[in-house]
Design a protein around this motif. Structure first.
Motif, mmCIF file in Angstrom:
data_model
loop_
_atom_site.group_PDB
_atom_site.id
_atom_site.type_symbol
_atom_site.label_atom_id
_atom_site.label_comp_id
_atom_site.label_asym_id
_atom_site.label_seq_id
_atom_site.Cartn_x
_atom_site.Cartn_y
_atom_site.Cartn_z
ATOM 1 N N TRP A 1 7.886 -8.262 -2.423
ATOM 2 C CA TRP A 1 8.836 -7.801 -1.423
ATOM 3 C C TRP A 1 9.896 -6.929 -2.094
ATOM 4 O O TRP A 1 10.478 -7.326 -3.106
ATOM 5 N N SER B 1 15.275 -0.744 4.705
ATOM 6 C CA SER B 1 13.834 -0.939 4.836
ATOM 7 C C SER B 1 13.360 -2.036 3.905
ATOM 8 O O SER B 1 14.007 -2.369 2.906
ATOM 9 N N PHE C 1 9.643 -3.362 2.000
ATOM 10 C CA PHE C 1 8.237 -3.142 1.676
ATOM 11 C C PHE C 1 7.588 -4.464 1.304
ATOM 12 O O PHE C 1 8.212 -5.326 0.672
ATOM 13 N N HIS C 2 6.319 -4.616 1.697
ATOM 14 C CA HIS C 2 5.512 -5.749 1.255
ATOM 15 C C HIS C 2 4.277 -5.207 0.566
ATOM 16 O O HIS C 2 3.506 -4.451 1.166
ATOM 17 N N LYS D 1 3.915 -1.403 0.884
ATOM 18 C CA LYS D 1 3.812 -0.773 2.197
ATOM 19 C C LYS D 1 5.037 -1.126 3.043
ATOM 20 O O LYS D 1 5.462 -2.284 3.069
ATOM 21 N N PRO D 2 5.605 -0.136 3.757
ATOM 22 C CA PRO D 2 6.797 -0.410 4.572
ATOM 23 C C PRO D 2 6.463 -1.250 5.797
ATOM 24 O O PRO D 2 5.575 -0.902 6.572
ATOM 25 N N LYS E 1 6.388 -3.533 11.460
ATOM 26 C CA LYS E 1 4.949 -3.243 11.416
ATOM 27 C C LYS E 1 4.206 -3.976 12.529
ATOM 28 O O LYS E 1 4.402 -5.175 12.748
ATOM 29 N N ALA F 1 11.726 5.655 3.682
ATOM 30 C CA ALA F 1 11.151 4.307 3.758
ATOM 31 C C ALA F 1 11.376 3.633 5.106
ATOM 32 O O ALA F 1 10.455 3.065 5.700
ATOM 33 N N ASP G 1 3.955 6.706 -0.299
ATOM 34 C CA ASP G 1 3.836 5.659 -1.306
ATOM 35 C C ASP G 1 5.072 5.657 -2.195
ATOM 36 O O ASP G 1 5.569 6.724 -2.573
ATOM 37 N N LEU G 2 5.551 4.470 -2.546
ATOM 38 C CA LEU G 2 6.750 4.372 -3.383
ATOM 39 C C LEU G 2 6.552 4.959 -4.770
ATOM 40 O O LEU G 2 7.484 5.496 -5.366
#
Length: 265
Positions: free
Chosen positions: A81, A106, A108-109, A112-113, A131, A216, A238-239
């Motif tokens: 996370w 935001s 992310f997991h 992915k956001p 999501k 994000a 993508d990060l």
């Protein structure tokens, strides 16, 4: 994905938005000293204070989560996370008294956001994207209904970008290929333009030089409103591997045609 973590995270994200809101709003249209960062973008006491307030809330609620902020960089250990924060997206607009800025929160997991918030602390508008859920729009005064526009003809499309100055000469040439086939192009939107796209007021946003904290929070909001966000090649954002280009489209069926114009040299 642990649903209970996400449910708690939504509450914490809104608490962060509330904290940024309270911190930023009193500085709007007041004399502020702006410092220049290494990339020559401005930063103010409001940016730093808002990010600090949000970090404190997240660290208390989720000490095991990583955080990436525009002003404070990366903190915390490696985690599935990760929070990504932009306390004032559109600092130039904020400094010049325009309303296109906002706070972006935001989560992310696994890269992915999954959660994003835009909060505009002066107009009291807030967009919340999660999501696989419909985006929510909250406003006490200003009208708006979530849902992207479904026009299938680019000649009727409204295109937006914050500024031509954010693009390289080659990117600007590619952007102009798209600009030639749409109905109109507007400038100066910052994150607020993405909120308007989620409300069906704008059809396409194409930008470059975007850092993760710039986009994000926007992905779950746009996709939860019926749209889609990628880079200019149509690849997921993508990060760790992103060329800085961002494309947001209200009607995903238009994506192949838009990418064709943005790819032409």
């Amino acid at each position: 994905m642990n649903k209970s973590v996400l449910e708690k995270a939504i509450t914490i994200a809104e608490a962060c938005a509330d904290a940024a809101h309270r911190t930023v709003a009193p500085y709007f249209r007041t004399p502020l000293q702006a410092d220049a960062k290494m990339d020559d973008s401005p930063v103010t006491i409001a940016d730093r204070a808002a990010e600090k307030a949000m970090r404190t809330i997240i660290e208390n609620a989720f000490p095991e989560h990583a955080i990436l902020g525009e002003e404070g960089g990366r903190s915390g250990s490696e985690s599935e996370w990760q929070w990504v924060l932009d306390p004032i997206d559109g600092t130039r607009a904020f400094l010049t008294g325009r309303l296109s800025f906002g706070s972006l929160i935001s989560l992310f997991h696994q890269g992915k956001p999954v959660l994003g918030i835009i909060d505009q602390p002066v107009t009291n508008e807030r967009w919340i994207g999660v999501k696989d859920e419909p985006t929510r729009f909250i406003s006490d005064v200003l009208p708006g209904h979530i849902g992207t526009r479904t026009s299938l003809d680019l000649s009727y499309a409204e295109l937006s970008c914050t500024s031509p100055d954010i693009m390289s000469p080659e990117e600007l040439l590619r952007f102009n290929n798209l600009k030639k086939v749409v109905r109109r192009t507007s400038w100066g939107g910052d994150c607020y333009a993405y909120g308007l796209l989620a409300l069906g007021q704008i059809d396409i946003i194409a930008e470059s030089s975007m850092k993760p904290w710039d986009w994000a929070a926007l992905v779950p909001i746009i996709e939860g409103a019926g749209g889609r966000m990628t880079n200019w090649q149509g690849e997921p954002l993508d990060l760790n591997n992103n060329d800085g280009t961002v494309l947001a489209v209200g009607n995903p069926q238009l994506m192949p045609e838009i990418i064709k114009h943005l790819s032409a040299r």
